[in-house]
Scaffold this motif. Sequence first.
Motif, mmCIF file in Angstrom:
data_model
loop_
_atom_site.group_PDB
_atom_site.id
_atom_site.type_symbol
_atom_site.label_atom_id
_atom_site.label_comp_id
_atom_site.label_asym_id
_atom_site.label_seq_id
_atom_site.Cartn_x
_atom_site.Cartn_y
_atom_site.Cartn_z
ATOM 1 N N CYS A 117 56.844 81.476 53.280
ATOM 2 C CA CYS A 117 56.467 82.095 54.493
ATOM 3 C C CYS A 117 55.501 83.443 53.215
ATOM 4 O O CYS A 117 56.270 84.005 52.265
ATOM 5 C CB CYS A 117 56.454 82.655 55.934
ATOM 6 S SG CYS A 117 55.700 84.510 55.961
ATOM 7 N N MET A 163 44.448 79.899 47.903
ATOM 8 C CA MET A 163 45.074 78.718 49.096
ATOM 9 C C MET A 163 45.344 77.436 49.595
ATOM 10 O O MET A 163 46.519 76.815 49.905
ATOM 11 C CB MET A 163 44.991 79.822 50.395
ATOM 12 C CG MET A 163 44.913 80.943 50.982
ATOM 13 S SD MET A 163 44.312 81.414 52.361
ATOM 14 C CE MET A 163 45.661 80.708 53.528
ATOM 15 N N ALA A 185 48.164 75.135 48.706
ATOM 16 C CA ALA A 185 48.408 74.097 49.731
ATOM 17 C C ALA A 185 48.765 72.492 49.198
ATOM 18 O O ALA A 185 49.761 71.926 49.577
ATOM 19 C CB ALA A 185 48.406 74.043 51.093
ATOM 20 N N TRP A 212 52.798 84.376 45.015
ATOM 21 C CA TRP A 212 52.456 83.588 46.592
ATOM 22 C C TRP A 212 52.693 81.810 45.446
ATOM 23 O O TRP A 212 53.682 81.174 46.162
ATOM 24 C CB TRP A 212 51.216 83.369 47.060
ATOM 25 C CG TRP A 212 50.755 84.656 48.472
ATOM 26 C CD1 TRP A 212 51.502 85.516 48.273
ATOM 27 C CD2 TRP A 212 49.950 83.804 48.743
ATOM 28 N NE1 TRP A 212 50.399 85.920 49.210
ATOM 29 C CE2 TRP A 212 50.196 84.890 49.660
ATOM 30 C CE3 TRP A 212 49.400 82.993 49.578
ATOM 31 C CZ2 TRP A 212 49.316 85.494 51.114
ATOM 32 C CZ3 TRP A 212 48.615 83.069 50.421
ATOM 33 C CH2 TRP A 212 48.743 84.111 51.477
ATOM 34 N N TYR A 223 55.060 79.489 46.448
ATOM 35 C CA TYR A 223 55.281 77.868 46.876
ATOM 36 C C TYR A 223 55.797 76.836 45.297
ATOM 37 O O TYR A 223 55.692 75.869 45.798
ATOM 38 C CB TYR A 223 53.024 77.675 46.556
ATOM 39 C CG TYR A 223 53.511 77.919 48.011
ATOM 40 C CD1 TYR A 223 53.016 76.928 48.338
ATOM 41 C CD2 TYR A 223 52.930 79.107 48.738
ATOM 42 C CE1 TYR A 223 52.236 76.917 50.118
ATOM 43 C CE2 TYR A 223 51.661 79.294 49.870
ATOM 44 C CZ TYR A 223 52.126 77.715 50.256
ATOM 45 O OH TYR A 223 51.261 77.990 51.393
ATOM 46 N N VAL A 281 52.100 72.439 54.438
ATOM 47 C CA VAL A 281 51.104 74.048 55.095
ATOM 48 C C VAL A 281 51.301 73.658 56.590
ATOM 49 O O VAL A 281 50.905 73.343 57.295
ATOM 50 C CB VAL A 281 50.540 74.345 55.167
ATOM 51 C CG1 VAL A 281 49.794 75.572 55.439
ATOM 52 C CG2 VAL A 281 50.466 74.593 53.397
ATOM 53 N N THR A 314 50.980 76.841 58.785
ATOM 54 C CA THR A 314 50.311 77.514 59.312
ATOM 55 C C THR A 314 49.400 78.504 58.395
ATOM 56 O O THR A 314 50.407 78.806 57.109
ATOM 57 C CB THR A 314 50.636 78.698 60.975
ATOM 58 O OG1 THR A 314 51.828 79.533 59.711
ATOM 59 C CG2 THR A 314 51.691 78.093 61.507
ATOM 60 N N SER A 315 48.528 78.489 58.520
ATOM 61 C CA SER A 315 47.247 78.914 57.412
ATOM 62 C C SER A 315 46.509 79.742 58.277
ATOM 63 O O SER A 315 45.164 79.374 58.932
ATOM 64 C CB SER A 315 46.326 78.116 56.773
ATOM 65 O OG SER A 315 45.755 78.729 56.072
ATOM 66 N N TYR A 318 43.410 82.903 57.365
ATOM 67 C CA TYR A 318 43.023 84.290 56.372
ATOM 68 C C TYR A 318 41.811 85.080 57.399
ATOM 69 O O TYR A 318 41.045 84.545 57.883
ATOM 70 C CB TYR A 318 42.168 83.394 55.614
ATOM 71 C CG TYR A 318 41.521 84.057 54.640
ATOM 72 C CD1 TYR A 318 41.725 84.945 53.349
ATOM 73 C CD2 TYR A 318 40.489 84.595 54.196
ATOM 74 C CE1 TYR A 318 41.115 85.888 52.477
ATOM 75 C CE2 TYR A 318 38.959 84.735 53.599
ATOM 76 C CZ TYR A 318 40.221 85.543 52.562
ATOM 77 O OH TYR A 318 39.308 86.368 52.303
ATOM 78 N N GLY A 358 45.633 86.883 54.138
ATOM 79 C CA GLY A 358 45.913 85.756 54.205
ATOM 80 C C GLY A 358 47.621 86.237 54.852
ATOM 81 O O GLY A 358 48.703 86.597 54.228
ATOM 82 N N THR A 360 50.797 82.913 55.400
ATOM 83 C CA THR A 360 50.548 80.833 55.851
ATOM 84 C C THR A 360 52.752 80.716 55.616
ATOM 85 O O THR A 360 53.547 81.075 55.480
ATOM 86 C CB THR A 360 50.781 80.474 54.646
ATOM 87 O OG1 THR A 360 51.442 80.561 53.441
ATOM 88 C CG2 THR A 360 49.155 80.410 54.247
ATOM 89 N N THR A 361 52.475 79.722 56.573
ATOM 90 C CA THR A 361 53.866 78.723 56.742
ATOM 91 C C THR A 361 54.085 78.223 56.277
ATOM 92 O O THR A 361 52.865 77.127 55.943
ATOM 93 C CB THR A 361 54.684 79.422 57.927
ATOM 94 O OG1 THR A 361 53.799 78.264 58.896
ATOM 95 C CG2 THR A 361 54.788 81.023 58.543
#
Length: 313
Positions: free
Chosen positions: A6, A241, A245, A274, A278, A289, A291-292, A294, A305, A307-308
């Motif tokens: 996350c 992002m 991803a 981040w 990642y 990814v 969920t995202s 922004y 932002g 993300t998961t």
Amino acid sequence: MTLALCTLSHSPLMGANHPAEDVAAAVEGAFTAARRFIGEFDPELVLLFGPDHYNGFFYDMMPPFCLGTGANSVGDYGTATGRLPVDRDAAYALARGVLAEGIDLAYSERMHVDHGFAQPLEILFGRIDTVPVVPVFINSVAEPLGPVSRPRLLGEALGRAASGLGRRVLVIGSGGLSHDPPVPQFEGAPPEVAERLIAGRNPTPEQRLAREQRVYATGRDFAAGTATIAPLNPQWDQRLMALLAAADWAEIDSWSNEQFVEQAGHSSHEVRTWIAAYAALGAAGPYRVDTSFYHPIPEWIAGFGVTTAAPAA
């Protein structure tokens, strides 16, 4: 799965300066989705990458990276004070794994962390003390900074070490995206400011309040269009992002430190958290990814932002 991820922006202005109701609702929706994802993963340990804003780390000794084998939250901007529930055995296992790969990593039995660590724990878990954690500081404001490939390499090494723990590890990256809040620069600073950046730990309550009030005021001015700080850059944020991803490390590695500042503000370097997160997830194999979200939020001085992500298999 052994690892999940996350990443989320943070802002000390959350709860103080208020965006439009629909924006606030969208952010809360993203947090709710992240909490659901985390609840389904049910982490046994959190590996938390965060920056500092001259609350825990200063120019008297500024490491590029530091892993906390013990940590305390300073409680700035209304976040909780007190000890983080650091899993000391896991922390030392991760440190040994990273050092064995030839990555230089400082470690601390008494690391001091600020809202960059406390806020994501409070948002995602309700408190700072509900889940065992290993906090990892990534310098994102004190220049000079190393190339952006360094936090990637750190993240990869920590991801490999975390995969060997035999536990469900949630990797969190806290910070960014584009933003340029009034964080002082050491070079050219007046003597009294320079001294605070060298040895400014444990300010008085009055000093901390004055500092926080200046940031709140800048946020209000920025939302009104009267502040002189750099604008948010949604295009840069969304491109970064997308690159994360896609695990496009070659492109990200090619970005210079100067490009970060010119295109997204001085504090855009917080996206190093981040990148490390990642990279840690990617060390375990291909990922997707889940969920995202922004949205640029001037009231919080943040390209915001959430993300998961999880292994692809």
